[in-house]
Design an enzyme around this catalytic site. Structure first.
Site, PDB file in Angstrom:
ATOM      1  N   ARG A 173     -27.384   2.468   2.548  1.00  0.00           N
ATOM      2  CA  ARG A 173     -27.504   3.127   3.851  1.00  0.00           C
ATOM      3  C   ARG A 173     -28.923   3.662   4.058  1.00  0.00           C
ATOM      4  O   ARG A 173     -29.134   4.754   4.578  1.00  0.00           O
ATOM      5  CB  ARG A 173     -26.490   4.273   3.992  1.00  0.00           C
ATOM      6  CG  ARG A 173     -25.054   3.867   3.786  1.00  0.00           C
ATOM      7  CD  ARG A 173     -24.564   2.872   4.838  1.00  0.00           C
ATOM      8  NE  ARG A 173     -23.195   2.472   4.555  1.00  0.00           N
ATOM      9  CZ  ARG A 173     -22.870   1.420   3.820  1.00  0.00           C
ATOM     10  NH1 ARG A 173     -23.823   0.642   3.295  1.00  0.00           N
ATOM     11  NH2 ARG A 173     -21.608   1.113   3.597  1.00  0.00           N
ATOM     12  N   GLU A 225     -24.712  10.957   5.987  1.00  0.00           N
ATOM     13  CA  GLU A 225     -25.257   9.683   6.453  1.00  0.00           C
ATOM     14  C   GLU A 225     -25.730   9.837   7.891  1.00  0.00           C
ATOM     15  O   GLU A 225     -26.597   9.112   8.364  1.00  0.00           O
ATOM     16  CB  GLU A 225     -24.169   8.609   6.363  1.00  0.00           C
ATOM     17  CG  GLU A 225     -24.636   7.212   6.681  1.00  0.00           C
ATOM     18  CD  GLU A 225     -23.560   6.180   6.418  1.00  0.00           C
ATOM     19  OE1 GLU A 225     -23.562   5.159   7.122  1.00  0.00           O
ATOM     20  OE2 GLU A 225     -22.719   6.390   5.526  1.00  0.00           O
ATOM     21  N   SER A 253     -18.259   7.011   8.712  1.00  0.00           N
ATOM     22  CA  SER A 253     -18.456   7.821   7.501  1.00  0.00           C
ATOM     23  C   SER A 253     -19.561   8.843   7.748  1.00  0.00           C
ATOM     24  O   SER A 253     -20.695   8.477   8.034  1.00  0.00           O
ATOM     25  CB  SER A 253     -18.821   6.930   6.316  1.00  0.00           C
ATOM     26  OG  SER A 253     -17.740   6.087   5.973  1.00  0.00           O
TER      27      SER A 253
END
Length: 596
Positions: A164, A336, A238
């Site tokens: 990510r 994130e 997420s």
């Protein structure tokens, strides 16, 4: 190209929390970007680029310019029977690109079906799901360089893809705008990647390898079974990354506590990936609510907007999750999601000079004072903004300061100069280097001194556990830290040139005696200035004293000014505060200064 003002952009985010931009601009081509980059709206403001807003959490209105790409188009070029290149505009929806590839019998992206967002974000975020990541397939990324106003092409290896993560979230953030992405894929309608266990089970149940369409449909079914319906409930997918920690840390610090957490291979040598969902679940946080924000029952990595949540409610819930997981398991969860927060919070960690107050062995009234505001550690501050925590100077008292504050995260360190009372705590940044190297920014002389002072940190084969530092030598020109503009300000500490720093409308200047007119210009129109002031009388060759500091404050005219880097001769907090003019305060350790 269109430009709008005071634009509500809530509909351009997936969280559905209130979001507003002072200026909003959309563009359809490189030509539009070139024209836009020369406008006053662009040159005079901080900018934020968004796609579908699937990784953004707005905590307050964005004061700069928000950009959105409308660059469209999908084309393919088949190199041979094994390889086909697909090139897509950054403004295309990711789901549309996946569907286009499947319809055109091109395999590779099907594991990432159903991911919200736009094509540009696939490169920025290195989006991934069910055993695949966009970076596995990206061949190159065409970008607009906002500094040179030219087009640049980054090859896959230039993008530094990680979990990510990419260069676009670090060195290129605020500098490069993604315009097009090229993917290296494979012709055919047979699914390529069945590494994710539920997909293996699905293939076994079929008794054959699924087609790309079948796999995409199964992926969407799996997503829908775990994630909120985006048409009804806002989220960012997420919210947290699965933490990646050093295997040594896992074996020596975590497992001895009896914590049997699931672990997975990491692409980074010496590290292991842990399950963030397991950590949140076993911390007893599933279903927890704060206002309209909720930890999603079916997938605890998700924070959902189930009832008109505000950005603050989401952020408060996220902070509670991170704090609880840290206390229970000793593992740091990292979002994130990008926090869009132009507010600045400054915590004064230390406000004393090189000897601190009380001075050892001194019996003067200041050193003998029982007022907690007269207990001063060596000077440093913590700046919190845009979802980051930035430490300015690592004083020899850093360990004590961090413990007192409960500090568990630092994203970067800015050093003013090489004197020991400003760098003596560098070794104590060890806890902030567990996941990755800690960025340190310093002028060339300070960087040179640091390489000697803590040489063990920079050896080719360092001893396990030493601080892992990513040292950046900076000149006295603005630079970007994860997209945040930092402005160094050169001041003279006697004959030694050192740096102060400006972040937004806040500036920190310590150990100054004189400042040139050009550098003073960088200190105009401030909401808050923290400025050194050594004592009341008896001029010092390298530090401002009170009359000099007040004269400089009167010249610069910040809305508020706080005096720091004080020695015991400046006097007690109560006495000096009584004689300071309006808008000027005597800073103290632990003081929190907010700038909206």
């Amino acid at each position: 190209m269109t430009i709008e003002y005071n634009k509500d952009i809530t509909h351009l985010t997936t969280f559905k929390v209130p979001a507003k931009a002072a200026i909003f601009a959309e563009y359809e081509s490189e030509k539009d970007l070139l024209a836009l980059s020369s406008t006053q709206e662009f040159t005079d403001n901080e900018y934020l680029h968004i796609g579908s807003g699937s990784n953004l959490l707005f905590l307050n209105p964005f004061k700069g310019i928000v950009l959105h790409s409308l660059i469209k188009g999908i084309t393919k070029y088949q190199k041979n029977e094994d390889t086909v290149y697909v090139i897509a505009g950054a403004g295309e929806k990711w789901t549309d690109l996946v569907d286009w590839c499947i319809s055109n019998e091109i395999a590779g992206l099907e594991n990432m079906a159903g991911i919200p967002g736009e094509v540009g974000a696939s490169a920025v975020q290195n989006v991934g799901a069910y055993g695949a990541e966009a970076g596995d397939f990206i061949h190159s990324v065409e970008c607009f360089d906002t500094m040179t106003r030219k087009t640049v092409l980054l090859k896959k290896e230039d993008c530094r893809f990680g979990y990510r993560d990419s260069i676009f979230k670090h060195d290129a953030k605020g500098k490069l705008i993604v315009m097009k992405v090229s993917y290296r894929l494979r012709p055919g309608s047979e699914a390529l990647n069945l590494s994710y266990t539920p997909l293996k089970q699905y293939a076994a149940a079929l008794g054959r390898t699924p087609t790309t369409r079948e796999l995409a449909d199964e992926v969407i079914r799996l997503r829908d079974s775990k994630l909120p319906d985006p048409s009804r409930i806002g989220s960012a997918g997420s919210f947290f990354k699965n933490p990646e920690v050093n295997r040594y840390f896992l074996e020596q610090e975590i497992k001895p506590r009896g914590i049997d957490i699931p672990e997975y291979p990491s692409a980074i040598e010496g590290k292991v990936k842990l399950s963030g969902a397991w950590l949140i679940d076993h911390a007893g946080l599933k279903g927890l609510k704060k206002g309209g924000a909720e930890v999603w029952q079916k997938q605890p990595l998700v924070i959902a907007n189930t009832g008109n949540a505000t950005g603050k409610e989401v952020a408060d819930l996220a902070s509670h999750i991170m704090r609880t997981v840290k206390l229970k398991f000793g593992i740091e969860l990292r979002p994130e999601v990008n926090y869009i927060d132009s507010a600045i919070k400054v915590t004064v960690l230390g406000s004393g000079t090189s000897k601190g107050i009380p001075e050892i062995g001194c019996t003067c009234p200041t050193c003998m004072s029982t007022d907690t505001k007269d207990k001063r550690l060596r000077a440093s501050v913590l700046v919190e903004t845009h979802g980051m925590r930035i430490l300015i100077d690592a004083s020899p008292d850093l360990r004590q300061q961090a413990l007192r504050l409960g500090l568990s995260q630092i994203d970067a360190v800015l050093l003013t100069h090489q004197h020991y009372d400003h760098v003596g705590g560098i070794d104590d940044v060890r806890p902030f280097c567990i996941e990755s190297d800690l960025p340190i920014f310093a002028n060339p002389q300070t960087a040179k001194d640091l390489r000697t002072r803590v040489d063990y940190c920079f050896r080719q084969h360092p001893y396990p556990g030493v601080p892992k530092l990513n040292l950046h030598e900076i000149e006295c020109t603005p630079f970007l830290l994860n997209g945040l503009k930092i402005v160094p300000i050169e001041v003279m500490h006697g004959k030694l040139p050192i740096y102060g720093y400006r972040i937004g409308n806040f500036a920190y200047v310590t150990d100054a005696k004189t400042i040139s007119e050009d550098e003073k210009d960088k200190l105009k129109d401030l909401d808050v200035l923290i400025l050194n002031c050594l004592r009341v009388t008896h001029p010092h060759f390298a530090h401002l004293i009170l009359p000099e500091a007040l004269a400089l404050i009167d010249e610069l005219k910040p809305k508020r000014c706080y005096l720091t880097h004080a020695c015991h001769n400046l006097g007690k907090h109560e006495d000096i505060s009584a004689i300071l003019p309006p808008g000027v305060e005597y800073a103290y350790d632990g003081e929190v200064i907010s700038i909206e």
